[in-house]
Design a protein around this motif. Structure first.
Motif, PDB file in Angstrom:
ATOM      1  N   GLU A 196       0.821  -1.206   0.000  1.00  0.00           N
ATOM      2  CA  GLU A 196       0.000   0.000   0.000  1.00  0.00           C
ATOM      3  C   GLU A 196       0.858   1.259   0.000  1.00  0.00           C
TER       4      GLU A 196
ATOM      5  N   ASP B  36      -3.197  -6.978  -8.564  1.00  0.00           N
ATOM      6  CA  ASP B  36      -4.403  -6.669  -7.793  1.00  0.00           C
ATOM      7  C   ASP B  36      -5.563  -6.561  -8.778  1.00  0.00           C
TER       8      ASP B  36
ATOM      9  N   THR C 254      -6.667 -12.521   0.309  1.00  0.00           N
ATOM     10  CA  THR C 254      -5.478 -11.671   0.262  1.00  0.00           C
ATOM     11  C   THR C 254      -5.724 -10.250   0.751  1.00  0.00           C
ATOM     12  N   ALA C 255      -6.955  -9.781   0.782  1.00  0.00           N
ATOM     13  CA  ALA C 255      -7.215  -8.368   1.139  1.00  0.00           C
ATOM     14  C   ALA C 255      -8.694  -8.223   1.533  1.00  0.00           C
ATOM     15  N   SER C 256      -9.000  -7.220   2.320  1.00  0.00           N
ATOM     16  CA  SER C 256      -8.102  -6.252   2.905  1.00  0.00           C
ATOM     17  C   SER C 256      -7.663  -6.726   4.289  1.00  0.00           C
TER      18      SER C 256
ATOM     19  N   ARG D 195     -12.323 -10.744   4.185  1.00  0.00           N
ATOM     20  CA  ARG D 195     -11.237 -10.685   3.217  1.00  0.00           C
ATOM     21  C   ARG D 195     -11.571 -11.518   1.981  1.00  0.00           C
TER      22      ARG D 195
ATOM     23  N   ASP E  51      -1.951  -3.576   3.321  1.00  0.00           N
ATOM     24  CA  ASP E  51      -3.309  -4.092   3.448  1.00  0.00           C
ATOM     25  C   ASP E  51      -3.551  -5.293   2.548  1.00  0.00           C
ATOM     26  N   HIS E  52      -2.558  -5.646   1.739  1.00  0.00           N
ATOM     27  CA  HIS E  52      -2.641  -6.834   0.875  1.00  0.00           C
ATOM     28  C   HIS E  52      -1.570  -7.839   1.291  1.00  0.00           C
TER      29      HIS E  52
END
Length: 309
Positions: A16, A161, A240-242, A251, A283-284
């Motif tokens: 990020e 992403d 994987t996120a967030s 997530r 965040d990832h």
């Protein structure tokens, strides 16, 4: 050759804002580099290299030094986003021969070097992408652009992403998103599309990249899905996120690595790396796809198809 010597790790990671804050402090970047040096990627596909084009691209060269004997490639930053994508390749194994910066009608240009792997005759195209965070139509267009990486006489590994979810919802580990439980309504607008009169989760980019159409095989293979279904590694499908936000629901697996089918056959495993250091850095979560180096060489030496000029 030992098992460790035969491994070819590829990492895709959205750090990020490149691990920096609005005052230019880079403590998270330094922590992210510690994580990456432990993973020791031969190829690193990076997203959100925020302002890395400034000061003679100082940040990407610093990152390359931390990785080892790597050569960095940086896509163009745009007026809309100062967060370009980048690719780092280990010169001990990867000899760069071309570089493409795909930028037409894309939110984030695609960083796309092409390498020769240990003198294998077939080129290997590498790409880092970051699909649009706010517009499903733009994401679909960007996914269409990525399909040009699978052209005759070349193989490819691409990751990034996706800002959208996998299309095979029935055999993923997580249930489809219940958007009624998501507090962030801007995310609802950004991550859903209308289909059959209903608002549903946007899975179109993955349908384009890894979907079977009219009985034909997909353009690319989603490596985590391949690892889960062909290699029995169900944790390859971990989200994987967030890692930070609490108002976006559970997530999701929005960060993915794809490859052409022949390259996918050299896959050993896929891991989603989540630990305290990763959560502090971004965040990832990074996605790590480990290939057999000897398997890659065989895939890139197969005498099939039209060879690239």
């Amino acid at each position: 050759m030992s098992q460790a010597d035969d491994e070819f790790p590829v990492v895709s990671w959205n750090v990020e804002h490149n691990g920096t804050d609005n005052k230019g402090r880079a403590e998270r970047w330094d922590l992210a580099m510690d994580v990456l040096t432990q993973l020791r990627p031969r190829v690193l596909l990076r997203q959100e290299l925020t302002r890395a084009d400034m000061f003679g691209q100082r940040m990407i060269w610093a990152e390359a030094r931390r990785l080892g004997n790597h050569t960095p490639f940086l896509a163009t930053a745009t007026k809309e986003s100062a967060n370009p994508t980048g690719v780092y390749v280990d010169r001990d194994l990867c000899d760069p021969v071309q570089f493409f910066d795909h930028r037409t009608n894309l939110w984030h240009p695609i960083c796309n070097p092409v390498v020769q792997l240990m003198d294998a005759p077939t080129p290997l195209s590498l790409a880092s992408f970051h699909l649009c965070s706010w517009d499903p139509a733009t994401r679909a267009r960007e996914a269409k652009r990525l399909t040009i990486l699978r052209r005759p006489g070349i193989e490819a590994i691409l990751g990034g992403d996706c800002n959208s979810e996998p299309h095979r919802q029935h055999d993923e580990t997580a249930n489809p998103t219940d958007w009624g439980q998501v507090e962030d309504r801007a995310l609802f607008e950004a991550r859903t599309i209308e289909r059959d009169g209903r608002r549903v989760t946007d899975t179109v980019p993955d349908e384009i990249l890894a979907g079977e159409q009219d009985g034909q095989p997909p353009v690319f293979v989603d490596l985590a899905h391949y690892a889960a279904t062909e290699l029995g590694q169900r944790d390859a499908l971990d989200a994987t996120a967030s890692l930070w936000r609490k108002d976006q629901g559970p997530r999701r697996r929005i960060d993915r690595i794809y490859a052409t089918p022949r390259i996918a056959e050299a896959l050993i495993r896929v891991e989603v790396i989540v630990n305290d250091e990763v959560i502090e850095a971004s965040d990832h979560a990074p996605v790590l796809a480990t290939f057999s180096l000897s398997g890659l060489r065989r895939a890139l030496s197969a005498d099939e198809g039209v060879k690239a000029a």
